[in-house]
Design a protein around this motif. Structure first.
Motif, mmCIF file in Angstrom:
data_model
loop_
_atom_site.group_PDB
_atom_site.id
_atom_site.type_symbol
_atom_site.label_atom_id
_atom_site.label_comp_id
_atom_site.label_asym_id
_atom_site.label_seq_id
_atom_site.Cartn_x
_atom_site.Cartn_y
_atom_site.Cartn_z
ATOM 1 N N PRO A 1 -33.673 -58.272 63.438
ATOM 2 C CA PRO A 1 -35.256 -58.412 63.785
ATOM 3 C C PRO A 1 -35.346 -59.948 63.989
ATOM 4 O O PRO A 1 -34.912 -60.768 63.178
ATOM 5 C CB PRO A 1 -35.857 -57.827 63.007
ATOM 6 N N ALA A 2 -36.252 -60.417 64.568
ATOM 7 C CA ALA A 2 -36.551 -61.669 64.827
ATOM 8 C C ALA A 2 -37.083 -62.573 63.565
ATOM 9 O O ALA A 2 -36.645 -63.784 63.424
ATOM 10 C CB ALA A 2 -38.050 -61.905 65.866
ATOM 11 N N GLN B 1 -34.075 -62.988 61.823
ATOM 12 C CA GLN B 1 -33.037 -64.026 62.387
ATOM 13 C C GLN B 1 -33.590 -65.312 62.154
ATOM 14 O O GLN B 1 -32.855 -66.358 61.415
ATOM 15 C CB GLN B 1 -33.001 -63.816 63.971
ATOM 16 N N ALA B 2 -35.011 -65.553 62.020
ATOM 17 C CA ALA B 2 -35.678 -66.938 61.634
ATOM 18 C C ALA B 2 -35.191 -67.398 60.103
ATOM 19 O O ALA B 2 -34.891 -68.399 59.981
ATOM 20 C CB ALA B 2 -37.081 -66.965 61.661
ATOM 21 N N SER C 1 -27.129 -62.318 61.084
ATOM 22 C CA SER C 1 -28.309 -62.732 62.110
ATOM 23 C C SER C 1 -27.929 -62.148 63.313
ATOM 24 O O SER C 1 -29.090 -61.646 64.190
ATOM 25 C CB SER C 1 -28.226 -64.296 62.435
#
Length: 202
Positions: A75-76, A79-80, A71
């Motif tokens: 990228p966002a 990560q989510a 993570s």
């Protein structure tokens, strides 16, 4: 069954170089007679199942560490997704830990052993459970023998005046891993002598 290599080493020690079926049969019989069968611990299905639960928990913990590392810097959106997976693993780990605790408490002798192990610095409940269930010899043999069983006893490698480097080998990896975790906690969170040894190894 014996390791065939051990039988061959036995033959060499006797100076026996010839090899055929008749000689091999006699050699195996002699080797077998010379061996003292190790004491065995009766199977305990309840403890074996508990050991499987502890192993499953460790696999989930390792996977959670991997996902957290993945993570970092991702990228966002990634990560989510990874953080959601981590949350799921954390919940699964908690479920296993509750089950492990329940089963340990259901076995008074095992519960006492786990409690005794937790009196050592850095030993958390799950860490204590591993040697408690995977070392039934605990308290029934010498410290030297126990070190060898775990695989933390450095074996000599000497010949005459030559002193070789000591190495550890074999043993029960799961127990060794649990002890490493406990030692790492002590090395990083206390003021014991282990801290200074830990710093020297860095």
């Amino acid at each position: 069954m014996f390791d065939p290599a051990r039988v061959r080493y036995f033959a060499r020690a006797k100076g026996q170089r010839a090899k055929n079926d008749t000689i091999d049969a006699a050699l195996i019989a002699e080797f077998t007679a010379s061996q003292v069968a190790p004491a065995t611990t009766p199977r305990d299905p309840a403890r074996e199942e508990l050991a499987d639960l502890v192993k499953a928990r460790r696999l989930l913990v390792d996977k959670r560490v991997d996902l957290r590392h993945a993570s970092a810097g991702a990228p966002a959106i990634a990560q989510a997704v990874l953080e959601e997976a981590v949350e799921g693993l954390t919940a699964a780990i908690a479920t296993l830990e509750a089950e492990i605790h329940s089963r340990v408490e259901a076995q008074p002798e095992l519960a006492d052993r786990v409690a005794a192990l937790q009196t050592a610095p850095g030993v958390a409940p799950v860490v204590a459970t591993t040697p408690a269930i995977r070392l039934p010899e605990l308290g029934k043999t010498t410290g030297e023998r126990m070190s060898a069983l775990v695989g933390v006893a450095p074996f000599d490698y000497d010949s005459g005046k030559s002193r070789g480097q000591r190495h550890i080998a074999g043993g029960r990896a799961a127990v060794r891993h649990a002890l490493y975790i406990a030692a790492e906690v002590v090395a990083t969170q206390s003021k014991s002598v282990i801290v200074y040894a830990h710093l020297q190894l860095k």
